[in-house]
Write an enzyme that holds these catalytic residues in place. Structure first.
Site: not given
Ligand code: ZN
Length: 153
Positions: A83, A80, A52
């Site tokens: 991101c 995550c 990302e």
């Molecule tokens: Zn990430």
């Protein structure tokens, strides 16, 4: 399924064969431009080079801007915390993902663990995060607020 999400998944699978992590992402800007990103952590020795993030970096470079307002981020796996925060900072409007943090955990990735860390008091973290209060701690913001021609973001 959305074709951009399908492309993100295909990028992720191809990236594994090319020595990267199993993550791919697509940014579609407000004006319809399409940018791709894949995980480059091990290839670039860059722990922040998540799919990302690399897609956001490429989109911003390509568009000549630090704001992707109105853009959609498609990603092969739930972003995550890094991101998701990158998407917030980039002012992305919409995030669409396929696999989730638990799928990532089964493949050995720490997404779910980091989400859990953010939901627990920092004092319980493995990584120490401490505050100190030097006398000039406010100087950077004073400089920023005093600069009349600053670029807000
Ligand atoms: Zn990430």
């Amino acid at each position: 399924m959305d074709s951009h999400l399908q492309t993100a998944i295909e990028l992720a699978v191809r990236n594994v064969a090319e020595g990267g992590g199993p993550f791919g992402a697509i940014v579609v800007t407000a004006n319809g431009a399409v940018y791709e990103g894949v995980n480059r952590v091990t290839r670039d020795n860059d722990p922040t080079a998540h799919g990302e993030v690399t897609a956001i970096r490429d989109a911003c470079r390509g568009e000549g801007t630090f704001s992707l307002h109105g853009a959609t981020l498609y990603t092969s796996c739930e972003p995550c915390p890094l991101c998701l925060s990158a998407a917030l900072w980039a002012r992305i409007e919409r995030v669409v993902y396929a696999a989730d943090r638990h799928d990532a955990a089964r493949a050995g990735f720490d997404d779910a663990e980091f989400y859990e860390a953010f939901a627990t008091p920092r004092e319980e973290w493995k990584m120490a995060v401490t505050r100190e209060t030097p006398a000039d701690l406010g100087a950077p913001f004073d400089a920023w607020n005093a600069k009349s021609d600053r670029t807000e973001y």
